[in-house]
Write an enzyme that holds these catalytic residues in place. Sequence first.
Site, PDB file in Angstrom:
ATOM      1  CE  LYS A 161      42.711  10.905  26.999  1.00 26.67           C
ATOM      2  NZ  LYS A 161      42.117  10.768  28.331  1.00 26.67           N
ATOM      3  CE  LYS A 188      50.134  12.091  28.317  1.00 30.42           C
ATOM      4  NZ  LYS A 188      48.828  12.656  28.610  1.00 30.42           N
ATOM      5  CE  LYS A 210      46.232   5.316  33.572  1.00 31.06           C
ATOM      6  NZ  LYS A 210      45.076   6.041  34.080  1.00 31.06           N
TER       7      LYS A 210
HETATM    8  P1  TYM Z   1      45.044  10.178  34.334  1.00 33.65           P
HETATM    9  O1  TYM Z   1      44.285   9.009  34.874  1.00 33.65           O
HETATM   10  O2  TYM Z   1      45.299  10.224  32.874  1.00 33.65           O
HETATM   11  O3  TYM Z   1      46.427  10.303  35.055  1.00 33.65           O
HETATM   12  C1  TYM Z   1      46.520  10.301  36.478  1.00 33.65           C
HETATM   13  C2  TYM Z   1      47.590  11.277  36.940  1.00 33.65           C
HETATM   14  O4  TYM Z   1      48.854  10.911  36.386  1.00 33.65           O
HETATM   15  C3  TYM Z   1      49.415  12.030  35.731  1.00 33.65           C
HETATM   16  N1  TYM Z   1      50.194  11.557  34.565  1.00 33.65           N
HETATM   17  C4  TYM Z   1      51.464  11.847  34.341  1.00 33.65           C
HETATM   18  N2  TYM Z   1      52.351  12.585  35.033  1.00 33.65           N
HETATM   19  C5  TYM Z   1      53.614  12.675  34.549  1.00 33.65           C
HETATM   20  N3  TYM Z   1      54.014  12.071  33.394  1.00 33.65           N
HETATM   21  C6  TYM Z   1      53.149  11.318  32.658  1.00 33.65           C
HETATM   22  N4  TYM Z   1      53.555  10.725  31.546  1.00 33.65           N
HETATM   23  C7  TYM Z   1      51.803  11.185  33.129  1.00 33.65           C
HETATM   24  N5  TYM Z   1      50.717  10.535  32.670  1.00 33.65           N
HETATM   25  C8  TYM Z   1      49.734  10.772  33.561  1.00 33.65           C
HETATM   26  C9  TYM Z   1      48.246  12.886  35.309  1.00 33.65           C
HETATM   27  O5  TYM Z   1      48.627  14.219  35.094  1.00 33.65           O
HETATM   28  C10 TYM Z   1      47.313  12.724  36.487  1.00 33.65           C
HETATM   29  O6  TYM Z   1      47.676  13.601  37.531  1.00 33.65           O
HETATM   30  N6  TYM Z   1      41.686  13.869  34.196  1.00 33.65           N
HETATM   31  C11 TYM Z   1      42.565  13.119  35.063  1.00 33.65           C
HETATM   32  C12 TYM Z   1      41.869  12.412  36.209  1.00 33.65           C
HETATM   33  C13 TYM Z   1      40.963  13.273  37.013  1.00 33.65           C
HETATM   34  C14 TYM Z   1      41.358  14.249  37.966  1.00 33.65           C
HETATM   35  C15 TYM Z   1      40.153  14.778  38.489  1.00 33.65           C
HETATM   36  C16 TYM Z   1      42.599  14.692  38.421  1.00 33.65           C
HETATM   37  C17 TYM Z   1      39.611  13.265  36.994  1.00 33.65           C
HETATM   38  N7  TYM Z   1      39.121  14.152  37.872  1.00 33.65           N
HETATM   39  C18 TYM Z   1      40.187  15.763  39.456  1.00 33.65           C
HETATM   40  C19 TYM Z   1      42.590  15.697  39.385  1.00 33.65           C
HETATM   41  C20 TYM Z   1      41.412  16.218  39.896  1.00 33.65           C
HETATM   42  C21 TYM Z   1      43.267  12.063  34.239  1.00 33.65           C
HETATM   43  O7  TYM Z   1      42.820  11.658  33.198  1.00 33.65           O
HETATM   44  O8  TYM Z   1      44.362  11.532  34.815  1.00 33.65           O
END
Ligand code: TYM
Length: 347
Positions: free
Chosen positions: A117, A209, A212
């Site tokens: 990032k 991947k 967003k």
């Molecule tokens: P975030 O907001 O980027 O994504 C949310 C969830 O979607 C999953 N994900 C994917 N899974 C499969 N293929 C993809 N291309 C893909 N893109 C995203 C992510 O793995 C995630 O599960 N750091 C986390 C948010 C967070 C969190 C937490 C998660 C903050 N605190 C505590 C679990 C527990 C994040 O940025 O997810």
Amino acid sequence: MAGKQFKQRVFSGIQPSGSLHLGNYLGAIVKFVELQQSHECIYCVVDLHAITVWQDPNELPAAIRDVTASYIAAGIDPKKHIVFNQSQVAEHAELAWVFNCVARLGWLNRMTQFKEKAGKDRENVSVGLYAYPTLMAADILLYLATHVPVGEDQKQHLELSRDIAQKFNNDFGASIAARGHGEAFFPQPEPLIQGPATRVMSLRDGTKKMSKSDPSDQSRINMTDDADAIALKIRRAKTDPDALPSEEKGLDHRPEADNLVSIYAAVAGISKAEVLRHHGGAQFSAFKPALTDLLVAKLDPIGKEVRRLMQDPAYIDSILADGSARAQAIATETMKAVKDIVGFVRR
Ligand code: TYM
């Protein structure tokens, strides 16, 4: 630490930083919905995480409500479980600070997501982006959560959360025991990374991947895309000239084919092997329409429900307020104990 039994509890979160896509849905939300049957679940809209990169204050409220609406439209029950946004429970930031003092610089330096990032502009990114994983550990451990459903990309952050829990338990071991919490205060949260779509790839490049932040909207299917948009994106999705293989081995070195088969399997709730048993030998010109039908049948009703819910922001806000109050009741108890364990004087 092996001895202490923690009550099973699920926690996970999604950032309100742009439209949710098929990766978020298949990698996370589908699991969130399933786990409601077997566990007490807490699902968070992680707005404190979102502002680690710039968010327009005029757009952030709608993004928070959009993730909330997506949770509900996909089948999460905010009455039986807890749905809330992170910034309404100040204890997240409070515990994150304690964890900033437990985690080591060397651990954070290894985080690949930060490196990706931050890119070449490392001197210019926010301190929050760097400290992001300690806040994530706080999210989970504030609720003493034992299970965390996430996509593959969050695996390293989960490992760090486990390391933080363990170091806290070790550093404060004597204090934890003296205050009657037994041999460990925090559990070791387990990542749940399962099924055929733990890493959904871009429709334009099967080695990247689905995300967003990809500038091309054609690279992803958004949860609110209508049937025409889904059909167009799948029709244009990059593929190779060969027919589908009959066995999984035949997907090796064919990232785009592998991705479309994985998506099909996840949406249909079957294995990749089963998809290939039915569609092996088919050309993409035949497989893509079948995949489109499946996706439309799954996503169209969810998208419609999200749009309907978004017409009533006051309703969504009432769900978040209710969920935040219930989350905070748990969080307050944890923070009281943490303060005692660390040695702070409190009211
Ligand atoms: P975030 O907001 O980027 O994504 C949310 C969830 O979607 C999953 N994900 C994917 N899974 C499969 N293929 C993809 N291309 C893909 N893109 C995203 C992510 O793995 C995630 O599960 N750091 C986390 C948010 C967070 C969190 C937490 C998660 C903050 N605190 C505590 C679990 C527990 C994040 O940025 O997810």
